[in-house]
Design an enzyme around this catalytic site. Structure first.
Site, PDB file in Angstrom:
ATOM      1  CG  ASP A   1      -2.027   0.775   1.073  1.00  0.00           C
ATOM      2  OD1 ASP A   1      -2.022   1.832   0.007  1.00  0.00           O
ATOM      3  OD2 ASP A   1      -3.193   0.826   1.667  1.00  0.00           O
TER       4      ASP A   1
HETATM    5  C1  BGC Z   1      -5.120   3.482   0.368  1.00  0.00           C
HETATM    6  C2  BGC Z   1      -5.100   2.108  -0.691  1.00  0.00           C
HETATM    7  C3  BGC Z   1      -5.046   2.831  -1.927  1.00  0.00           C
HETATM    8  C4  BGC Z   1      -3.653   3.600  -2.189  1.00  0.00           C
HETATM    9  C5  BGC Z   1      -3.464   4.161  -3.492  1.00  0.00           C
HETATM   10  C6  BGC Z   1      -3.704   4.145   0.218  1.00  0.00           C
HETATM   11  O1  BGC Z   1      -3.745   5.078   0.899  1.00  0.00           O
HETATM   12  O2  BGC Z   1      -4.726   2.633   1.590  1.00  0.00           O
HETATM   13  O3  BGC Z   1      -6.398   1.538  -0.515  1.00  0.00           O
HETATM   14  O4  BGC Z   1      -5.311   1.678  -2.995  1.00  0.00           O
HETATM   15  O5  BGC Z   1      -3.753   4.512  -1.290  1.00  0.00           O
HETATM   16  O6  BGC Z   1      -4.022   5.392  -3.869  1.00  0.00           O
END
Ligand code: BGC
Length: 729
Positions: free
Chosen positions: A281
């Site tokens: 993530d």
């Molecule tokens: C979130 C994810 C997301 C990623 C990319 C993160 O802050 O937890 O769910 O896919 O950002 O935007």
């Protein structure tokens, strides 16, 4: 069932599980080698390999990374010209011409915004989710995005947590069915197709357990609960062929999820045989430093890669450190090559080596009539009629309708959190007021906000009450703004924000028939609203066509048939509060509070209709389920006993009265949404197998025990009048 351990069955493999104690961890499954990947890998330098594991955000960072060497891919680059320009650099100027992968958060639409996932889950209809993902995949892929960061599969029991909006609610069985549907909608049979994308099951695993509903937090997760509740949706996604998986921002039993080799290597890549990419993530690798788990970026990169993370989203720790870590022997060549193989295999499967560029002529720039129609149908099927004492449906011949409430003219708030980022995705929805005007062209429809969504100002409430008094029927549109749910948007108080409860009370005081329409991203404490409102429609954040879909339901063009995928508590003090809680030694008092009536405000599976149904005639094909591959078919007859066509969701729950691990009071193991004309009747059949009657123990083993199993069938977790038993052995 009896806990006769000597006679219990332990099933192995994806359908069951194997022992996962430290002493007996499975070796990572051997994934068949792809000759194209092997040929390419053999030609790659260490720098090129490390580059493939680096994922950056935005076109500028991608250009910088490409200039400095290799890059695996980018997220948040929108539009075919920008995507193709970067792709051209990668394909034509990098030594091996390996194409980039382009990812994006496509959560409930790319250009055409559908209802939020929690709303879709309320349809209890996997076809709804598959439809949304099919439309979103086609729009995204045509616009150059080949990788969607969804489905979000975090089982959630805490409505304070804002990300509950992104998931499928509190039930592992429903969650698994919807996970499969979403993966199939995104990927189809072959995600190299020009209308399909690679999916990403996230956030692996237990993120919904974040302590206190506070985001990014600690998750304490027993092996038994992990396998019985939090993993099933991920396992279903892997079975459906999900291309990628993203670890959670939370920790699991004291280890950041990004460093947790038990869940990543042992379970996901080992037990489940997942051969796709684990992508971190956003900054999840580097966050190990803040967790006080890694000493520095190099340490974090070592921990992440070794635990099974293949690609580093935005932290840069892999790119900066892996070559040196490899040289010093701190990370293994096996782990590095395995990660690179996975990324290359994904790019081959996406067809990027053959067709790296998007066709500018196919770029989607606006919703079409067809995608709007799909979004309207999905929104209608996602709404839940929480109560109705006859106010709904409204007649289109009513003389004067007062629409009141701060969300009556909402646009962006109908979209909810994580709206699509595609070109054209900012197309505003029809407001609820305008949709009501269109649906009832002869009515005098007025609009008075009454108050803001989240303000202490009560000065407008009098005007709203006066408008209600002057009308024949009132629609009160209240709830949350889009920014009140989603990532990092926890609430400690889950009542209607601001003075909206006072607004509802003032409308009740007018004495006019009224219906409350809710726009929100989480279960709310609606005890005060329930006390005064004759009708409540849960519309969630219903998306681009949400206004029209609400009007469809208010006037009975669509008969609501959704059910709650998550419990609505009476008070924030009950949280966590969910239907499938464990049996306890004090069945009554272990669920009660001195200062609250017993039970939830509305239970999991609850939802009403404008018609009525009878579910009866429960039959079992056998009174015994053989542990060696047996099955029992459960049949019921459902009849529409009212005067309108409508939908009922028949729900089957199981209870195991004696087991070696304490079992839930009920667990959903079957649901079917059926549409019936007035007087119409149909038979619904469910097939139960060992998968349904067994459970995981505290070693992560799937066990099926001898004994009795109780079957309950009805139309809500708290309304299952049909009951039977069978034995297992
Ligand atoms: C979130 C994810 C997301 C990623 C990319 C993160 O802050 O937890 O769910 O896919 O950002 O935007």
């Amino acid at each position: 069932m009896t806990s006769e351990l000597s006679r219990r069955t332990v099933l192995a493999g994806l359908g069951g599980a194997v022992a996962l104690t430290a002493a007996a961890r499975p070796a990572a499954a051997t994934v068949p080698r792809d000759p194209r990947v092997e040929r390419l890998l053999a030609r790659m330098s260490v720098a090129e390999k490390v580059g493939q594991l680096n994922l950056v955000t935005g076109a500028d960072n991608a250009r910088t990374a490409l200039a400095g060497g290799a890059l695996g891919g980018a997220l948040n680059v929108i539009g075919v010209p920008a995507i193709n320009a970067l792709q051209e650099i990668a394909v034509k100027q990098s030594p091996l011409g390996i194409p980039l992968i382009f990812g994006l958060d496509v959560i409930h639409g790319y250009t055409t915004n559908f209802p939020i996932p929690l709303a879709q889950a309320s349809s209890f209809d996997p076809e709804v989710t598959r439809t949304e993902a099919t439309v979103a995949a086609a729009e995204a892929r045509a616009s150059g995005i080949c990788w969607a960061y969804g489905p979000m599969l975090d089982l959630a029991r805490d409505p304070r947590w804002g990300r509950i909006a992104e998931g499928n609610g509190e039930d592992p069985y429903l969650g698994a069915k919807l996970a499969e549907a979403k993966v199939r909608g995104f990927q189809g049979d072959d995600y190299s197709a020009d209308d399909k994308v690679a999916a990403c099951a996230k956030h692996y695993v237990g993120y919904g357990l974040s302590e206190g509903g506070r985001d990014y937090n600690t998750a304490d997760l027993s092996i038994e609960k992990m396998h019985n509740y939090y993993l099933p949706a991920f396992r279903a996604a892997v079975r459906a062929g999900v291309a990628t998986v993203m670890p959670s921002f939370s920790s699991i039993n004291g280890v950041p999820a990004h460093a947790d080799s038990y869940t990543l290597r042992d379970v996901l890549k080992g037990l489940y045989g997942f051969d796709g990419v684990v992508v971190s993530d956003w900054g999840g690798i580097d966050q190990m430093i803040a967790w006080n788990y890694a000493a520095d970026g190099a340490d974090a990169a070592r921990l992440g890669l070794s635990a099974g993370v293949d690609m580093d989203m935005v932290s840069g720790d892999f790119a900066r450190n892996l070559a040196q870590l490899l040289a010093s022997g701190a990370v293994s060549r096996t782990h590095l090559d395995d990660a690179v193989r996975r990324v290359l295999r994904l790019k081959y499967r996406l067809g990027l080596f053959d067709r790296p560029y998007a066709d500018p002529a196919r770029e989607v720039t606006a919703p079409t009539a067809a995608t709007r129609a799909a979004a309207r149908t999905v929104a209608g099927r996602s709404m839940v009629l929480l109560k109705n004492s006859g106010v709904l449906p409204l007649s289109t011949s009513v003389g004067a309708i007062a629409v009141v409430g701060p969300l009556g003219q909402a646009t962006g708030d109908l979209i909810g959190c994580w709206g699509g980022a595609g070109v054209g995705s900012s197309t505003p929805p029809t407001t609820i007021v305008d949709a009501i005007r269109a649906a009832a062209p002869n009515a005098n429809v007025t609009y008075t906000a009454g108050c803001a969504i989240n303000s202490a100002d009560t000065s407008g409430i009098g005007a709203a009450a006066a408008a209600a008094s002057a009308a024949d029927a009132v629609v009160v549109v209240v709830g949350e703004s889009a920014v009140m749910s989603g990532e990092n948007r926890s609430r400690s108080n889950i009542k209607l924000p601001g003075v909206q409860e006072q607004l509802v009370s003032a409308i009740a005081g007018s004495g006019k028939p009224f219906a409350v329409v809710l726009i929100n991203g989480r279960p709310l404490d609606l005890s005060a609203v329930d006390a005064v409102a004759p009708a409540i429609l849960e519309a969630w954040a219903p998306g681009l066509e949400g206004g029209n879909a609400i009007a469809d339901v208010l006037f009975g063009v669509v008969n609501p048939g959704g059910k709650l995928p998550v419990t609505f508590p009476r008070s924030v003090g009950q949280i966590p509060y969910y239907y499938n809680h464990d049996n306890t030694g004090h069945p009554g008092s272990s669920q009660s509070y001195l200062d609250l009536p017993a039970g939830p405000q509305w239970a999991f599976g609850h939802g009403m209709s404008y018609t009525t149904f009878a579910i009866g005639n429960l039959t079992l094909s056998a009174d015994h389920l053989r542990r060696s591959n047996g099955s029992v078919r459960v049949g019921v007859t459902v009849t529409n006993t009212g005067k309108r066509a409508g939908d009922e969701v028949v729900q089957l729950y199981l209870r195991d009265p004696v087991a070696s691990i304490i079992q839930p009071i009920r667990k959903l193991r079957g649901f079917r949404r059926v549409t019936l004309d007035p007087g119409g009747s149909t038979t619904v059949e469910f097939t139960l197998t060992c998968d349904d009657v067994g459970f995981y123990d505290n070693d992560g083993r799937f066990v099926v025990e001898n004994g009795t199993m109780e079957v309950y069938v009805g139309n809500s977790s708290d309304n299952t009048p049909l009951h039977a038993t069978f034995t297992v052995g």
